[in-house]
Design a protein around this motif. Structure first.
Motif, PDB file in Angstrom:
ATOM      1  N   ASP A  49      -3.289  13.934  -1.153  1.00  0.00           N
ATOM      2  CA  ASP A  49      -3.768  12.967  -0.903  1.00  0.00           C
ATOM      3  C   ASP A  49      -5.263  12.932  -1.076  1.00  0.00           C
ATOM      4  O   ASP A  49      -6.246  11.783  -1.891  1.00  0.00           O
ATOM      5  CB  ASP A  49      -3.622  12.931   0.626  1.00  0.00           C
ATOM      6  N   VAL A  75      -4.982   2.334  -5.815  1.00  0.00           N
ATOM      7  CA  VAL A  75      -4.842   2.879  -4.679  1.00  0.00           C
ATOM      8  C   VAL A  75      -5.201   2.503  -3.194  1.00  0.00           C
ATOM      9  O   VAL A  75      -5.228   1.818  -2.026  1.00  0.00           O
ATOM     10  CB  VAL A  75      -4.106   4.174  -3.861  1.00  0.00           C
ATOM     11  N   ALA A  76      -7.119   2.448  -3.452  1.00  0.00           N
ATOM     12  CA  ALA A  76      -8.098   1.881  -2.670  1.00  0.00           C
ATOM     13  C   ALA A  76      -7.463   0.219  -2.176  1.00  0.00           C
ATOM     14  O   ALA A  76      -8.049   0.251  -0.883  1.00  0.00           O
ATOM     15  CB  ALA A  76      -9.173   2.937  -3.702  1.00  0.00           C
ATOM     16  N   CYS A  91      -4.989  10.980  -4.423  1.00  0.00           N
ATOM     17  CA  CYS A  91      -4.749   9.629  -4.462  1.00  0.00           C
ATOM     18  C   CYS A  91      -5.508   8.364  -3.825  1.00  0.00           C
ATOM     19  O   CYS A  91      -5.561   7.227  -4.615  1.00  0.00           O
ATOM     20  CB  CYS A  91      -3.426   9.749  -3.342  1.00  0.00           C
ATOM     21  N   TYR A  92      -6.177   8.509  -3.026  1.00  0.00           N
ATOM     22  CA  TYR A  92      -7.373   7.204  -1.787  1.00  0.00           C
ATOM     23  C   TYR A  92      -8.167   7.425  -2.737  1.00  0.00           C
ATOM     24  O   TYR A  92      -8.938   5.946  -2.509  1.00  0.00           O
ATOM     25  CB  TYR A  92      -7.595   7.987  -0.432  1.00  0.00           C
ATOM     26  N   TYR A 135       1.134  -0.949  -0.173  1.00  0.00           N
ATOM     27  CA  TYR A 135       0.118  -0.307  -0.248  1.00  0.00           C
ATOM     28  C   TYR A 135       0.674   1.176   0.056  1.00  0.00           C
ATOM     29  O   TYR A 135       0.858   2.635  -0.634  1.00  0.00           O
ATOM     30  CB  TYR A 135      -0.541  -0.138   1.260  1.00  0.00           C
ATOM     31  N   LYS A 136       1.840   0.958   1.156  1.00  0.00           N
ATOM     32  CA  LYS A 136       2.849   2.499   0.607  1.00  0.00           C
ATOM     33  C   LYS A 136       3.931   2.697  -0.292  1.00  0.00           C
ATOM     34  O   LYS A 136       3.743   3.967  -0.642  1.00  0.00           O
ATOM     35  CB  LYS A 136       3.521   2.469   1.790  1.00  0.00           C
ATOM     36  N   LEU A 153       0.586   3.927  -2.646  1.00  0.00           N
ATOM     37  CA  LEU A 153       0.890   5.657  -2.805  1.00  0.00           C
ATOM     38  C   LEU A 153       1.998   6.559  -3.206  1.00  0.00           C
ATOM     39  O   LEU A 153       1.652   7.747  -3.232  1.00  0.00           O
ATOM     40  CB  LEU A 153       0.235   5.296  -1.114  1.00  0.00           C
ATOM     41  N   ARG A 154       2.842   6.286  -2.418  1.00  0.00           N
ATOM     42  CA  ARG A 154       4.046   7.232  -2.938  1.00  0.00           C
ATOM     43  C   ARG A 154       4.602   7.226  -4.480  1.00  0.00           C
ATOM     44  O   ARG A 154       4.165   8.328  -4.494  1.00  0.00           O
ATOM     45  CB  ARG A 154       5.098   6.577  -2.021  1.00  0.00           C
ATOM     46  N   ARG A 168      -5.005  -0.134  -0.069  1.00  0.00           N
ATOM     47  CA  ARG A 168      -5.769  -0.225   1.506  1.00  0.00           C
ATOM     48  C   ARG A 168      -6.558  -0.595   1.654  1.00  0.00           C
ATOM     49  O   ARG A 168      -6.749  -0.730   3.456  1.00  0.00           O
ATOM     50  CB  ARG A 168      -6.359   1.382   1.429  1.00  0.00           C
ATOM     51  N   GLU A 204       1.942   7.076  -6.385  1.00  0.00           N
ATOM     52  CA  GLU A 204       0.751   7.904  -6.989  1.00  0.00           C
ATOM     53  C   GLU A 204       1.166   9.034  -6.666  1.00  0.00           C
ATOM     54  O   GLU A 204       0.697  10.232  -7.800  1.00  0.00           O
ATOM     55  CB  GLU A 204      -0.468   7.289  -7.005  1.00  0.00           C
ATOM     56  N   VAL A 205       1.974   9.306  -5.054  1.00  0.00           N
ATOM     57  CA  VAL A 205       1.384  10.983  -5.189  1.00  0.00           C
ATOM     58  C   VAL A 205       2.700  11.327  -6.154  1.00  0.00           C
ATOM     59  O   VAL A 205       2.774  12.458  -6.215  1.00  0.00           O
ATOM     60  CB  VAL A 205       2.201  11.094  -3.954  1.00  0.00           C
TER      61      VAL A 205
END
Length: 113
Positions: free
Chosen positions: A59, A68-69, A62-63, A37-38, A41-42, A72, A44-45
C-alpha cells in the motif's frame, strides 16, 4: 412585505431544485471517480504482488504511483464537491424555513391587528 418573502421562498425553492439536480450529477461523478480509483489501485496491487513485493510495502508503494495518486486525488475532489453540494442544499432548506417563519410571524401579527 409578505409578497416579497413569498417571492424569496419561490426563488429558494428553485435554487433547491437546481441543487438537487446538481447533486445527482456530482454524486455520479463521485461514484465514477471512486470506481476508477479502486480499479486502478487493485490493478497496481496485483502487479506488485506478482513482483513479490512484501505485503506491508504494497500500500505504501501503490499510493505513491502517480496514476494511483491522481485517481485518488480526483476521487477526493469529487467527494468534496459532492459534500459541498449537500451542505448547499441544507443551507437553502434552512433559508426557506427562516423565510417561512417570517411569513408566519407577519401573518400572525396581521391577524391580531
Amino acid at each position: 412585505m409578505s409578497y416579497d418573502l413569498i417571492q424569496q421562498i419561490q426563488q429558494k425553492n428553485n435554487e433547491l431544485t437546481l441543487s438537487i439536480k446538481q447533486l445527482r450529477t456530482n454524486g455520479t461523478e463521485y461514484a465514477k471517480a471512486e470506481r476508477d480509483y479502486k480499479i486502478l489501485l487493485r490493478t497496481e496491487v496485483l502487479k506488485l504482488r506478482d513482483k513479490k513485493v512484501a505485503i506491508g510495502e504494497i500500500d505504501k508503494t501503490c499510493y505513491g504511483i502517480p496514476s494511483v495518486a491522481e485517481a485518488r486525488f480526483k476521487r477526493d475532489c469529487a467527494k468534496v464537491v459532492y459534500q459541498a453540494n449537500l451542505e448547499a442544499i441544507n443551507s437553502i432548506k434552512l433559508q426557506i424555513r427562516i423565510l417561512d417563519s417570517q411569513i408566519q410571524r407577519e401573518w400572525g401579527a396581521n391577524i391580531n391587528d
